[in-house]
Design an enzyme around this catalytic site. Structure first.
Site, short mmCIF file in Angstrom:
data_model
loop_
_atom_site.label_atom_id
_atom_site.label_comp_id
_atom_site.label_asym_id
_atom_site.label_seq_id
_atom_site.Cartn_x
_atom_site.Cartn_y
_atom_site.Cartn_z
CB THR A 122 -0.97 -0.01 1.21
OG1 THR A 122 -0.24 -0.23 2.41
CG2 THR A 122 -2.02 -1.09 1.04
CE LYS B 217 0.32 -3.44 3.29
NZ LYS B 217 -0.26 -2.40 4.21
CB THR C 207 3.52 -7.14 10.07
OG1 THR C 207 3.51 -5.82 9.54
CG2 THR C 207 3.44 -8.13 8.95
CD GLU D 61 2.46 4.98 6.74
OE1 GLU D 61 1.63 4.59 5.91
OE2 GLU D 61 2.14 5.48 7.83
CG ASN E 163 -0.04 8.16 8.34
OD1 ASN E 163 -0.74 7.17 8.20
ND2 ASN E 163 1.25 8.09 8.56
CB THR F 79 -5.80 12.97 -0.94
OG1 THR F 79 -4.43 12.88 -0.54
CG2 THR F 79 -6.62 13.57 0.17
#
Length: 406
Positions: free
Chosen positions: A154, A180, A191, A277, A401, A406
């Site tokens: 993702t 992932k 995870t 991230e 995040n 969007t």
């Protein structure tokens, strides 16, 4: 932006496993986002799942199916939509996807386990997924692990996979896994999604025990942001293609195979943190001198999940006062600060609860400027220890995040 992480190479095929991918335009078009994993008849499958009370529809169905049958024949994974907090309609959507796979492969729907990851609170684009299932089935191939790893991404920037091969008394056994996950990571089990397969002939009990032991030392030792996903799932599939004798928990070969499974899971868990991230630092946290492992992990997670610690690490600021603060807030009953020690790699910051006389700010700064380092804590209470892995918080974490939908 992953920390010392590159695309996996040489992911080894596992006899009895075929993988196929397809594009269903689940979140946006232009990429494969549907993965089908077919397992040989006679495979043993074990799974561990999220403790989040809002467990996603596919997690609920997986739990039901694994209780109902041990004869799992396929896994269906989609990226881009979590199918979580979608109520009875989400459950029906998941059931329809498993029925489509069952029709394509000639098995029962309850022999298909569904998995989803992505945006929470939205219905699956069911018709597009149903149309993509036959395409994924037509694409099934034994060597497609790398494509599978890319398909389930993702916000991951790098796909994640690992393999091991071990010699047993019945022949060489292969273990390969993919995962992932980069955000919403503090699993309490696994995870976000991880799939590990071996061609060893493990018994159902041995499959389950090997998975749980591996998860406890890997995915249960990582955190990116302290948030436990609605979809966390980790599955081990043993296809029974090597040898003729079943491997039970007490078998000498079990130790070899379970060690390889553990190594694969640890590597995958570390990959998740390295690709956290916006991560710029990969941080190992070692806590020793605890009364038990649970206490050591309690302190480790207090440090690993502290936004103040994580932002200081992003800045390359050896603000070790924030580490001390996190230790103190961990809630360890009767903790004596006068027995606590803290170090960054081999640079001692705190000893016996007091600043080390040889410590200089530039020495600490040199450590936290590195892309990888270790925070070491001694509690002076016992002999238990634990090791965790985490990352820093950067501007990019907020941006990713903030813009997730969007």
């Amino acid at each position: 932006m992953a920390v010392n992480l590159s695309e996996p190479t040489n992911l080894l095929p596992v006899t009895g496993v075929r993988l196929g991918v397809a594009e269903a335009a689940i979140k946006k078009p232009g990429r494969n986002d549907l993965l089908l994993i077919e397992l040989a008849e006679g495979s043993c499958v074990a799974g561990v799942f999220t403790r989040n009370a809002f467990a996603a529809a596919p997690v609920q169905l997986c739990r039901e199916s694994l209780k109902a049958t041990s004869a799992i024949r396929a896994l269906l994974v989609n990226a881009g939509n979590a199918n979580a907090a979608t109520g009875s309609a989400g459950l029906e959507d998941a059931r329809r996807t498993t029925a489509a796979v069952a029709a394509a492969l000639g098995c029962a729907p309850q022999q298909v386990l569904p998995f989803s990851t992505g945006v929470i609170g939205q219905r699956l684009p069911l018709e597009r997924m149903l149309a993509a299932v036959p395409k994924a089935a037509a694409d099934l191939a034994a060597g497609a692990w790398a494509a599978a790893a890319r398909t389930i991404m993702t916000t991951d920037t790098v796909s994640k996979g690992a393999s091991r091969r071990v010699a047993t008394s019945q022949g060489d056994v292969t273990v390969t896994g993919i995962a992932k996950g980069v955000g919403m990571i503090e699993p309490h089990m696994a995870t976000m999604l991880a799939f590990v397969a071996t061609d060893a002939r493990l018994t159902p009990a041995a499959t389950d025990a090997a998975l749980r032991a591996a998860v406890d030392e890997s995915f249960n030792c990582v955190t990116v942001d302290s948030d436990t996903s609605t979809n966390d799932s980790c599955v081990l599939c043993a296809t029974a293609q090597v040898g003729t004798r079943e491997i039970g928990i007490g078998d000498a070969d079990y130790a070899l195979v379970s060690a390889a499974i553990r190594e694969v899971c640890i590597e995958l868990a570390q990959c998740v943190v390295r690709d956290g991230e916006g991560a710029t630092r990969f941080i190992t946290i070692e806590v020793g001198g605890a009364r038990d492992v649970a206490e050591a992990r309690q302190v480790g997670y207090a440090i690993a999940n502290s936004p103040l610690v994580k932002t200081a690490m992003f800045a390359g600021d050896a603000n070790w006062g924030r580490i001390v603060m996190a230790i103190g807030k961990a809630g360890v009953e009767g903790l004596d600060p006068a027995r606590v020690g803290v170090a960054l790699d081999d640079v001692v910051l705190l000893e016996g609860g007091e600043p080390h006389p040889d410590y200089r700010e530039e020495r600490g700064a040199a450590i936290v400027a590195r892309p990888e380092f270790t925070i070491r804590v001694g509690l002076g209470r016992g002999d238990a220890q634990a090791r965790l892995w985490t990352c820093d918080f950067s501007y990019e974490y907020v941006k990713i995040n903030a813009e997730y939908r969007t």
